[in-house]
Design a protein around this motif. Sequence first.
Motif, mmCIF file in Angstrom:
data_model
loop_
_atom_site.group_PDB
_atom_site.id
_atom_site.type_symbol
_atom_site.label_atom_id
_atom_site.label_comp_id
_atom_site.label_asym_id
_atom_site.label_seq_id
_atom_site.Cartn_x
_atom_site.Cartn_y
_atom_site.Cartn_z
ATOM 1 N N LEU A 113 0.006 12.135 -7.115
ATOM 2 C CA LEU A 113 -1.126 11.234 -6.869
ATOM 3 C C LEU A 113 -1.169 10.089 -7.873
ATOM 4 N N SER A 114 -0.026 9.723 -8.450
ATOM 5 C CA SER A 114 -0.057 8.731 -9.527
ATOM 6 C C SER A 114 0.534 7.379 -9.131
ATOM 7 N N ASP A 115 0.801 7.173 -7.852
ATOM 8 C CA ASP A 115 1.311 5.876 -7.404
ATOM 9 C C ASP A 115 0.139 4.961 -7.053
ATOM 10 N N ARG A 116 0.431 3.677 -6.895
ATOM 11 C CA ARG A 116 -0.573 2.697 -6.484
ATOM 12 C C ARG A 116 -0.309 2.262 -5.044
ATOM 13 N N PRO A 117 -1.348 2.075 -4.245
ATOM 14 C CA PRO A 117 -1.130 1.552 -2.894
ATOM 15 C C PRO A 117 -0.663 0.099 -2.937
ATOM 16 N N GLU A 118 0.105 -0.287 -1.956
ATOM 17 C CA GLU A 118 0.569 -1.671 -1.888
ATOM 18 C C GLU A 118 -0.576 -2.570 -1.436
ATOM 19 N N THR A 119 -0.752 -3.670 -2.139
ATOM 20 C CA THR A 119 -1.718 -4.683 -1.744
ATOM 21 C C THR A 119 -1.064 -6.043 -1.907
ATOM 22 N N LEU A 120 -1.547 -7.006 -1.179
ATOM 23 C CA LEU A 120 -0.977 -8.349 -1.252
ATOM 24 C C LEU A 120 -1.137 -8.924 -2.653
ATOM 25 N N SER A 121 -2.299 -8.722 -3.270
ATOM 26 C CA SER A 121 -2.542 -9.302 -4.594
ATOM 27 C C SER A 121 -1.619 -8.680 -5.638
ATOM 28 N N PHE A 122 -1.464 -7.346 -5.646
ATOM 29 C CA PHE A 122 -0.556 -6.701 -6.594
ATOM 30 C C PHE A 122 0.878 -7.189 -6.391
ATOM 31 N N ARG A 123 1.268 -7.292 -5.100
ATOM 32 C CA ARG A 123 2.645 -7.679 -4.802
ATOM 33 C C ARG A 123 2.963 -9.057 -5.364
ATOM 34 N N ILE A 399 -9.549 2.331 -9.779
ATOM 35 C CA ILE A 399 -8.532 1.637 -8.996
ATOM 36 C C ILE A 399 -7.813 2.687 -8.155
ATOM 37 N N PRO A 400 -7.649 2.463 -6.852
ATOM 38 C CA PRO A 400 -7.081 3.509 -5.991
ATOM 39 C C PRO A 400 -5.671 3.921 -6.387
ATOM 40 N N ARG A 401 -5.376 5.181 -6.145
ATOM 41 C CA ARG A 401 -4.015 5.699 -6.200
ATOM 42 C C ARG A 401 -3.594 6.028 -4.774
ATOM 43 N N ILE A 402 -2.339 6.435 -4.618
ATOM 44 C CA ILE A 402 -1.881 6.855 -3.293
ATOM 45 C C ILE A 402 -0.950 8.043 -3.456
ATOM 46 N N SER A 403 -1.075 9.010 -2.573
ATOM 47 C CA SER A 403 -0.256 10.216 -2.664
ATOM 48 C C SER A 403 1.160 9.943 -2.167
ATOM 49 N N THR A 404 2.138 10.436 -2.922
ATOM 50 C CA THR A 404 3.538 10.262 -2.532
ATOM 51 C C THR A 404 4.099 11.515 -1.861
ATOM 52 N N ALA A 405 3.299 12.583 -1.816
ATOM 53 C CA ALA A 405 3.686 13.832 -1.162
ATOM 54 C C ALA A 405 2.398 14.561 -0.778
ATOM 55 N N GLY A 417 0.670 9.499 1.572
ATOM 56 C CA GLY A 417 0.214 8.181 1.988
ATOM 57 C C GLY A 417 -1.295 8.031 2.019
ATOM 58 N N THR A 418 -2.018 9.003 1.438
ATOM 59 C CA THR A 418 -3.481 8.936 1.393
ATOM 60 C C THR A 418 -3.940 8.268 0.098
ATOM 61 N N ARG A 419 -4.862 7.355 0.203
ATOM 62 C CA ARG A 419 -5.425 6.732 -0.999
ATOM 63 C C ARG A 419 -6.419 7.697 -1.655
ATOM 64 N N ILE A 420 -6.360 7.748 -2.980
ATOM 65 C CA ILE A 420 -7.242 8.622 -3.747
ATOM 66 C C ILE A 420 -8.125 7.753 -4.630
ATOM 67 N N VAL A 421 -9.434 7.921 -4.494
ATOM 68 C CA VAL A 421 -10.382 7.147 -5.293
ATOM 69 C C VAL A 421 -11.277 8.114 -6.058
ATOM 70 N N PHE A 422 -11.330 7.947 -7.376
ATOM 71 C CA PHE A 422 -12.235 8.752 -8.195
ATOM 72 C C PHE A 422 -13.572 8.022 -8.300
ATOM 73 N N ASN A 423 -14.609 8.686 -7.821
ATOM 74 C CA ASN A 423 -15.952 8.127 -7.781
ATOM 75 C C ASN A 423 -16.619 8.371 -9.137
ATOM 76 N N LEU A 424 -16.340 7.479 -10.097
ATOM 77 C CA LEU A 424 -16.807 7.685 -11.469
ATOM 78 C C LEU A 424 -18.327 7.742 -11.546
ATOM 79 N N HIS A 425 -18.995 6.938 -10.737
ATOM 80 C CA HIS A 425 -20.465 6.943 -10.749
ATOM 81 C C HIS A 425 -20.995 8.351 -10.479
ATOM 82 N N ALA A 426 -20.433 9.030 -9.476
ATOM 83 C CA ALA A 426 -20.900 10.366 -9.124
ATOM 84 C C ALA A 426 -20.372 11.424 -10.092
ATOM 85 N N ILE A 427 -19.111 11.297 -10.521
ATOM 86 C CA ILE A 427 -18.528 12.276 -11.444
ATOM 87 C C ILE A 427 -19.311 12.313 -12.745
ATOM 88 N N HIS A 428 -19.670 11.155 -13.257
ATOM 89 C CA HIS A 428 -20.381 11.080 -14.542
ATOM 90 C C HIS A 428 -21.866 11.419 -14.418
#
Length: 534
Positions: A113-123, A399-405, A417-428
């Motif tokens: 779960l440590s990859d980043r999803p592809e986005t136009l801005s990052f690219r 910042i979203p991550r994406i699953s590689t497996a 290929g699923t994006r993973i978002v940690f909801n810091l507002h709720a976690i904290h």
Amino acid sequence: MTGLIETSAALIDWQKLSYGTAVSALLIVVLLTELLLYVRHARVRAQQRKDLPPGPWPWPIVGNLPAVANGNLQQLVAKFGPLMSLRLGSMPCVVVSTAEAVKELVRANDERLSDRPETLSFRIITDYKTIATAPSPGKLWHKLRSFSAKELLSSKRVASYEGTRRDELSNMMHVLLEASDKGEALNVKQWLFKTVANSMTRMLVNKRIYHGNETNSYKEEVKEEFNRWLQDRKRYALAHLISDFVPWLRFFSETVQGWRPRLEAFVDRQTVLGVKLLELEKHRERGVEKEADSSYVPDFVDVMLKTPITDGEVLEEEFLIKQAMEFFAAGTETSSTAIEWGLAELVAHPELIKRAREEIDAVVGSDRLVQESDIPQLPFLQAVVKETFRVHSFSPLSIPRISTAPAEAFGYKIPSGTRIVFNLHAIHRDPAVYENPDKFDPDRFLLRHLDVNHLAAFDSFELIPFGVGRRMCPGFNLGNTVVHFILANLIHSYEWSVPPGGKLDMTEAMITFALCLKNPLTLVPKHRDGFPAF
């Protein structure tokens, strides 16, 4: 889908349409085709959703984007629980919203779960060749991460810049003393930003960007370019483009909306500014001159120019500039915003700032500034900083991550290929962890949560302001040190009050992707008699 589009498109006489009308017609064709496919495959999707975490049923094409865009995410979390499935456009997403869910997911699946999803801005902005965006797992990312951990942002390297940070704080405290002497209100947000920015530019290139002189700072036009670049970087780097969620709308985002030329123009401006800021040739010449000088402390650019990173080679100049500019952006507003929130909470709670000041006075005395070496002896100050990170996450969502497996958690299956978002507002604010979670209460970290370590990548999942796991922010040690050091000295040397006739406004507002005070913190500093002013 291609065949359906061709069949539908054949019914339109494209030669008789203007360019704009043709684009609109094509979009309508594609939308209708997507709707047909959505209906056709509804049963298959329903079967697939049985293994996923619960979540709201997505709309055709846009998925759950409208609900998220309307600010309803936290209400959805309350309804569907700690792991929630969403479909953002055509992109599957899982939102993680409790400390227990973070622990369950990360400990078993972090490498996946440590990859980043592809986005136009990052690219376009990074070409996926910087520490924040390089694909993981991957050779380049591991090399960059190792370089940052062992060379650039190691504890030893961060400690070597303590004198630099002290100089920059002292330089900017002259501004506080002037405001104190005049009894004037100070825009604390602006002052903090400039102070942190100076520390960053000094560590990166050994020059300050604000309130310097001709020998150690930049010309006025470079400062203006720097300010514009920072604002544009915030707007562009994490821009939410429809094509990032609905890939077949790429042409619409890039060409019709004009995002590609805008991003490319921004990168060109960034490169020009980077050349001016980094002065690479001067660094190379200075590196040769200082090789035999054991007292010289190399700046970040010196280190990047001489340290092999990939295949025995240093970073190419293009990517060295991109990486250095990424450090500029990442290390300024995050720290200055955290300090602003911390000081605002202390002013809002006079009993807390009194306790913090008494603790600092007992350890430091009145004849010197607070030093970074004092911080371990200031447990209440540390608790204040932790509580600030908890209550006021720089961004409510990671910042979203994406699953590689494929991954699993709580019996649910998360596809590759699923994006993973940690909801810091709720976690904290997890009520299963924190009593009265909405209350600003530093004592919680001196009593029940004494062992919470927000700098650990795989522990203390209830407090993760710098992220978690392998993709945790590599600058966590530096950021944490800067926040403690500056906040401690503001408490120690000055008393703070709301301007006459004013009031302390703690209203939050999302400014680009950061959760800030809606109105910049404005206070009157009063120098404490007998204490160092700078």
